[in-house]
Design a protein around this motif. Sequence first.
Motif, short mmCIF file in Angstrom:
data_model
loop_
_atom_site.label_atom_id
_atom_site.label_comp_id
_atom_site.label_asym_id
_atom_site.label_seq_id
_atom_site.Cartn_x
_atom_site.Cartn_y
_atom_site.Cartn_z
N LYS A 123 -0.78 22.19 40.24
CA LYS A 123 0.07 21.49 41.20
C LYS A 123 -0.83 20.69 42.12
O LYS A 123 -1.95 21.10 42.43
CB LYS A 123 0.94 22.47 41.99
CG LYS A 123 2.07 23.08 41.15
CD LYS A 123 2.97 23.99 41.98
CE LYS A 123 4.12 24.56 41.16
NZ LYS A 123 5.13 23.56 40.82
N ASN A 182 -1.37 26.49 38.44
CA ASN A 182 0.01 26.64 38.00
C ASN A 182 0.05 27.17 36.57
O ASN A 182 0.95 26.86 35.80
CB ASN A 182 0.73 25.29 38.07
CG ASN A 182 2.24 25.42 37.97
OD1 ASN A 182 2.81 26.41 38.42
ND2 ASN A 182 2.89 24.44 37.35
N VAL A 239 5.16 17.82 45.86
CA VAL A 239 4.22 18.61 45.07
C VAL A 239 4.37 18.20 43.62
O VAL A 239 5.45 18.34 43.03
CB VAL A 239 4.48 20.12 45.24
CG1 VAL A 239 3.50 20.92 44.39
CG2 VAL A 239 4.37 20.51 46.71
N TYR A 240 3.30 17.68 43.02
CA TYR A 240 3.34 17.21 41.64
C TYR A 240 2.94 18.32 40.67
O TYR A 240 1.97 19.05 40.93
CB TYR A 240 2.38 16.03 41.44
CG TYR A 240 2.89 14.73 42.00
CD1 TYR A 240 3.54 13.80 41.19
CD2 TYR A 240 2.74 14.42 43.35
CE1 TYR A 240 4.00 12.61 41.70
CE2 TYR A 240 3.21 13.22 43.87
CZ TYR A 240 3.84 12.32 43.03
OH TYR A 240 4.31 11.14 43.54
N ASP A 241 3.66 18.44 39.58
CA ASP A 241 3.27 19.30 38.47
C ASP A 241 2.51 18.46 37.46
O ASP A 241 3.07 17.53 36.87
CB ASP A 241 4.50 19.92 37.80
CG ASP A 241 5.16 20.97 38.69
OD1 ASP A 241 4.46 21.89 39.14
OD2 ASP A 241 6.37 20.84 38.94
N ASP A 254 12.87 24.33 44.49
CA ASP A 254 12.93 24.27 43.03
C ASP A 254 14.35 24.61 42.54
O ASP A 254 15.02 25.48 43.10
CB ASP A 254 11.93 25.24 42.40
CG ASP A 254 10.49 24.79 42.60
OD1 ASP A 254 10.26 23.58 42.68
OD2 ASP A 254 9.62 25.67 42.69
#
Length: 414
Positions: A112, A76, A153-155, A239
């Motif tokens: 991500k 990312n 989905v983790y940032d 998003d």
Amino acid sequence: MKLQNLLYATMVACAFSACSNDDDPNIPDPALEMDASLTAVFSPVGNSGSSLKSITKAGDDAFGTVSKIGIAVFNNGAMGSAMAQGTLLSYVEKDNQSDTTACIAAKSGAVKFLVIANPTTDLFKGVSTLNGFLEKISDDAINTNNLLMSSKVYDLTLKAGRNVMVDNLAGSVFKNNTTADQVLREENIKVYRNVARIEVPSIKVNPREGFGKGKGAKLTLSKIFVANVRNGVRVGGIDGTTGLFSASLNWNSVVDGGSSLIAGSTTENEVAYSKENTTVIEYASGDTDGKSANITGAQFFVYDNASNNIISPAKNNATLLVLKGTYSYTTEAGTPATTSDAYWTVAINNNELTADGKDFPQHCGVLRNVKYVMHVTITGPGSGTIDPESNAASLTSKIEVVNWGEVVLDPSID
């Protein structure tokens, strides 16, 4: 801390050299400086109260077995201009057979992170992007023995070396090691079943005036099925949006714009969505509160068909529960009457928005990881079509939103 019904994603102190990726074609060239590691730790089902079998904290945890975990890390920005955004950095799978760790190589910087429970064999073979993973999750067939589940989905922003993500840090194995490990977040990762569950545990016959009330009626079922079902589910969210469709929610669930609606009575003869049932319920004149019967085997798994608003027109777009059978009754004049091959239909959870649940957002329609329990009341002879509006005069619905998530409905259908 009680671990039951939660998927814990934590990072353990392991040497980076323990992550062996030499045989994995998805791992980037070492020249791209994979200088960080994530290690997921999880416990076997039913071990000392620590379990991955469900994310539900209370109530029904059926169909929650986790036999395998997949963990994926995507670029990312960590790789700069050397690699496109969303490209796979690392993916590992571990069978949930014993206490184990899954060491994942990564790159310091922005990534991500996605967790998948019960991925089928080779589900992600040849897939090298985040969107590709989400599409595979969305399209995978329903396997009731091991339901597919996924996290949001983790940032994350990793540092070189080890990275920790764990709830209740003070009570964890990392409490004395935080100087070596970066604490990413003090939280656990939840995974959600990618299907909704619909059940019909009981049916009551309670005729209204003119259709056997106080005189007698009999319902002979032939079939119970669901109609207007989706052939896939969107995971990952969108998003830049809020509410039900937001990618920032753990739930991150929306109707997949690429999925088709299997509309109308097409599903009446499909095994996955239709159950033969020959229950007979006889209402007598003395049954002042109607006559009920328990129903077995009327359980269905369907993909998301949810909305922020009441779904309209319901007959074309909302997921429907449909009963089929024969209704015999005594008229007000005392003569017998029979309606054969009749349908009784209700749009599932589509009268009003549910309240926010403990583990699910406000919604209409059917949402993944929610169970909809339908205690149906038949009050008349039904209709010749599955259009729910044709039954509106005899259909009422009471709804209570709890967990599997679970939604308990009490519709009355003519």
